[in-house]
Design a protein around this motif. Structure first.
Motif, PDB file in Angstrom:
ATOM      1  N   PHE A  21      -3.521  -2.734  10.128  1.00  0.00           N
ATOM      2  CA  PHE A  21      -2.606  -3.831   9.782  1.00  0.00           C
ATOM      3  C   PHE A  21      -2.070  -3.634   8.360  1.00  0.00           C
ATOM      4  N   LEU A  22      -2.975  -3.295   7.445  1.00  0.00           N
ATOM      5  CA  LEU A  22      -2.555  -3.125   6.048  1.00  0.00           C
ATOM      6  C   LEU A  22      -1.576  -1.953   5.931  1.00  0.00           C
ATOM      7  N   ILE A  23      -1.907  -0.859   6.622  1.00  0.00           N
ATOM      8  CA  ILE A  23      -1.057   0.322   6.515  1.00  0.00           C
ATOM      9  C   ILE A  23       0.336   0.039   7.081  1.00  0.00           C
ATOM     10  N   THR A  24       0.380  -0.653   8.218  1.00  0.00           N
ATOM     11  CA  THR A  24       1.682  -0.821   8.870  1.00  0.00           C
ATOM     12  C   THR A  24       2.459  -2.051   8.388  1.00  0.00           C
ATOM     13  N   LYS A  25       1.780  -3.036   7.850  1.00  0.00           N
ATOM     14  CA  LYS A  25       2.482  -4.297   7.567  1.00  0.00           C
ATOM     15  C   LYS A  25       2.630  -4.667   6.097  1.00  0.00           C
ATOM     16  N   ILE A  85       5.505 -12.139  -0.063  1.00  0.00           N
ATOM     17  CA  ILE A  85       4.174 -12.710   0.191  1.00  0.00           C
ATOM     18  C   ILE A  85       3.140 -12.022  -0.701  1.00  0.00           C
ATOM     19  N   LYS A  86       2.273 -12.828  -1.267  1.00  0.00           N
ATOM     20  CA  LYS A  86       1.187 -12.291  -2.098  1.00  0.00           C
ATOM     21  C   LYS A  86      -0.104 -12.298  -1.281  1.00  0.00           C
ATOM     22  N   LEU A  87      -0.799 -11.190  -1.297  1.00  0.00           N
ATOM     23  CA  LEU A  87      -2.063 -11.116  -0.565  1.00  0.00           C
ATOM     24  C   LEU A  87      -3.225 -11.096  -1.549  1.00  0.00           C
ATOM     25  N   LYS A  88      -4.173 -11.999  -1.307  1.00  0.00           N
ATOM     26  CA  LYS A  88      -5.368 -11.999  -2.160  1.00  0.00           C
ATOM     27  C   LYS A  88      -6.600 -12.002  -1.257  1.00  0.00           C
ATOM     28  N   ILE A  89      -7.569 -11.191  -1.626  1.00  0.00           N
ATOM     29  CA  ILE A  89      -8.794 -11.163  -0.834  1.00  0.00           C
ATOM     30  C   ILE A  89      -9.806 -12.098  -1.476  1.00  0.00           C
ATOM     31  N   ILE A  90     -10.399 -12.980  -0.678  1.00  0.00           N
ATOM     32  CA  ILE A  90     -11.549 -13.720  -1.188  1.00  0.00           C
ATOM     33  C   ILE A  90     -12.762 -13.277  -0.372  1.00  0.00           C
ATOM     34  N   ASN A 102     -11.542  -0.448   0.855  1.00  0.00           N
ATOM     35  CA  ASN A 102     -11.502  -1.074  -0.475  1.00  0.00           C
ATOM     36  C   ASN A 102     -10.222  -0.687  -1.210  1.00  0.00           C
ATOM     37  N   LYS A 103      -9.874   0.598  -1.126  1.00  0.00           N
ATOM     38  CA  LYS A 103      -8.668   1.082  -1.805  1.00  0.00           C
ATOM     39  C   LYS A 103      -7.427   0.415  -1.242  1.00  0.00           C
ATOM     40  N   LEU A 104      -7.358   0.368   0.082  1.00  0.00           N
ATOM     41  CA  LEU A 104      -6.196  -0.243   0.740  1.00  0.00           C
ATOM     42  C   LEU A 104      -6.048  -1.715   0.343  1.00  0.00           C
ATOM     43  N   LEU A 105      -7.170  -2.408   0.291  1.00  0.00           N
ATOM     44  CA  LEU A 105      -7.135  -3.827  -0.066  1.00  0.00           C
ATOM     45  C   LEU A 105      -6.677  -3.996  -1.512  1.00  0.00           C
ATOM     46  N   ASN A 106      -7.230  -3.179  -2.400  1.00  0.00           N
ATOM     47  CA  ASN A 106      -6.827  -3.269  -3.813  1.00  0.00           C
ATOM     48  C   ASN A 106      -5.344  -2.963  -3.990  1.00  0.00           C
ATOM     49  N   LEU A 107      -4.898  -1.954  -3.243  1.00  0.00           N
ATOM     50  CA  LEU A 107      -3.490  -1.560  -3.327  1.00  0.00           C
ATOM     51  C   LEU A 107      -2.585  -2.689  -2.831  1.00  0.00           C
ATOM     52  N   ALA A 108      -2.986  -3.292  -1.730  1.00  0.00           N
ATOM     53  CA  ALA A 108      -2.182  -4.379  -1.147  1.00  0.00           C
ATOM     54  C   ALA A 108      -2.111  -5.560  -2.118  1.00  0.00           C
ATOM     55  N   GLU A 109      -3.233  -5.841  -2.768  1.00  0.00           N
ATOM     56  CA  GLU A 109      -3.241  -6.955  -3.730  1.00  0.00           C
ATOM     57  C   GLU A 109      -2.355  -6.636  -4.932  1.00  0.00           C
ATOM     58  N   LYS A 110      -2.462  -5.386  -5.386  1.00  0.00           N
ATOM     59  CA  LYS A 110      -1.706  -4.985  -6.562  1.00  0.00           C
ATOM     60  C   LYS A 110      -0.199  -4.998  -6.271  1.00  0.00           C
ATOM     61  N   LYS A 111       0.141  -4.455  -5.112  1.00  0.00           N
ATOM     62  CA  LYS A 111       1.549  -4.364  -4.731  1.00  0.00           C
ATOM     63  C   LYS A 111       2.217  -5.735  -4.640  1.00  0.00           C
ATOM     64  N   THR A 112       1.451  -6.726  -4.168  1.00  0.00           N
ATOM     65  CA  THR A 112       2.056  -8.035  -3.881  1.00  0.00           C
ATOM     66  C   THR A 112       1.741  -9.080  -4.955  1.00  0.00           C
ATOM     67  N   LEU A 113       1.130  -8.625  -6.035  1.00  0.00           N
ATOM     68  CA  LEU A 113       0.604  -9.551  -7.054  1.00  0.00           C
ATOM     69  C   LEU A 113       1.644 -10.524  -7.605  1.00  0.00           C
ATOM     70  N   LYS A 114       2.867 -10.044  -7.766  1.00  0.00           N
ATOM     71  CA  LYS A 114       3.877 -10.889  -8.429  1.00  0.00           C
ATOM     72  C   LYS A 114       4.690 -11.706  -7.430  1.00  0.00           C
ATOM     73  N   ASN A 115       4.380 -11.592  -6.149  1.00  0.00           N
ATOM     74  CA  ASN A 115       5.178 -12.313  -5.156  1.00  0.00           C
ATOM     75  C   ASN A 115       4.910 -13.810  -5.214  1.00  0.00           C
ATOM     76  N   LEU A 119       5.172  -7.495   4.437  1.00  0.00           N
ATOM     77  CA  LEU A 119       4.697  -8.694   3.731  1.00  0.00           C
ATOM     78  C   LEU A 119       5.307  -8.738   2.326  1.00  0.00           C
ATOM     79  N   ASN A 120       5.310  -7.601   1.697  1.00  0.00           N
ATOM     80  CA  ASN A 120       5.856  -7.503   0.345  1.00  0.00           C
ATOM     81  C   ASN A 120       7.346  -7.855   0.326  1.00  0.00           C
TER      82      ASN A 120
END
Ligand code: IPE
Ligand code: IPE
Ligand code: MG
Length: 224
Positions: free
Chosen positions: A78-82, A91-96, A106-119, A86-87
């Motif tokens: 999902f992270l790789i394809t979507k 949309i901002k993605l945050k993991i809790i 872990n890398k994918l999640l961190n990357l997704a959070e970083k990429k969308t941080l300012k959304n 989302l960006n």
């Protein structure tokens, strides 16, 4: 009408849906992802700012290894394809939860959070390896370590949901009426909706109906 900023959802019932319609629990998890996409669309449509989705609890490690692997493979995919989609939708993605997965995830999640941080349109808090009790204990430990007084404000500030308002609405699909260690502190005054439908059968119109109902509730917060 009640304002609405934050909706939290316990997405329950995938396994039963899968067994019922496809003879496989995992097929239910796959189908559940379609519902996630539909509900994100509706959340944007409703101008909701925060959507917290319970995807994997600290207790879900008790499940068979194969099912756990399937779930995390789905998430990776999902992270790789979507994530770009989302960006693009702002949309901002945050993991809790505690990110102690495979190095790749872990890398994918961190990357997704970083990429969308300012959304800024919608923040999705994905609760992954999340447990409310652990979250509260961690917050208390931080207060103790920093010699801060233990009070409501300080505890709230040290939860993983620190910068966001408490959910006004908490939904659990799947015809089960319990919280399963989800947002125990934050949901102290949430309006709780237990929905009979299994998560993969939950539709935008079901979500809309809950929001309509919520808007008319008299919320007392202890007053009259
Ligand atoms: C919720 O659906 C998804 C996760 C916990 C990952 P379930 O897998 O709990 O589905 P049921 O409750 O067994 O039907
Ligand atoms: C809660 O569902 C966790 C998620 C939806 C991620 P469970 O299916 O794990 O909850 P219990 O075990 O029935 O309480
Ligand atoms: Mg369940």
């Amino acid at each position: 009408m009640n304002p609405l900023n934050h909706v939290a959802i316990i997405m329950d019932g995938n396994g039963r849906w899968g067994l019922k319609y496809k003879n496989s629990r995992n097929a239910g998890h796959r189908a559940g992802l379609n519902t996630v996409e539909k509900i994100i669309k509706e959340a944007i449509h409703q101008k909701i700012e925060y959507l917290t989705l319970y995807a994997f609890s600290t207790e879900n490690w008790k499940r068979p290894r194969k099912e756990i692997k399937y779930l995390f493979d789905l998430l990776e995919n999902f992270l790789i394809t979507k994530i770009d989609k989302l960006n693009d939708q702002n949309i901002k993605l945050k993991i809790i939860g505690i990110k102690n997965f495979s190095t790749k995830l872990n890398k994918l999640l961190n990357l997704a959070e970083k990429k969308t941080l300012k959304n800024t349109k919608l923040q999705i808090n994905l609760a992954l390896n999340y447990g409310s009790k652990a979250e509260i204990i961690n917050a208390l430990k931080k207060l103790k370590k920093n010699k801060k007084p233990i009070n409501e404000k300080n505890l709230t500030k040290n939860l993983q949901t620190k910068d966001i308002p408490d959910p006004e609405i908490l939904i659990r699909t799947g015809n089960t009426q319990r919280l399963s260690n989800f947002l125990l502190w934050q949901a102290a005054y949430s309006e709780i909706f237990f929905e009979k439908k299994l998560w993969p059968s939950f539709e935008r119109r079901d979500f809309k109906k809950i929001i309509r109902k919520y808007k008319l509730i008299k919320r007392n917060f202890g007053s009259i």
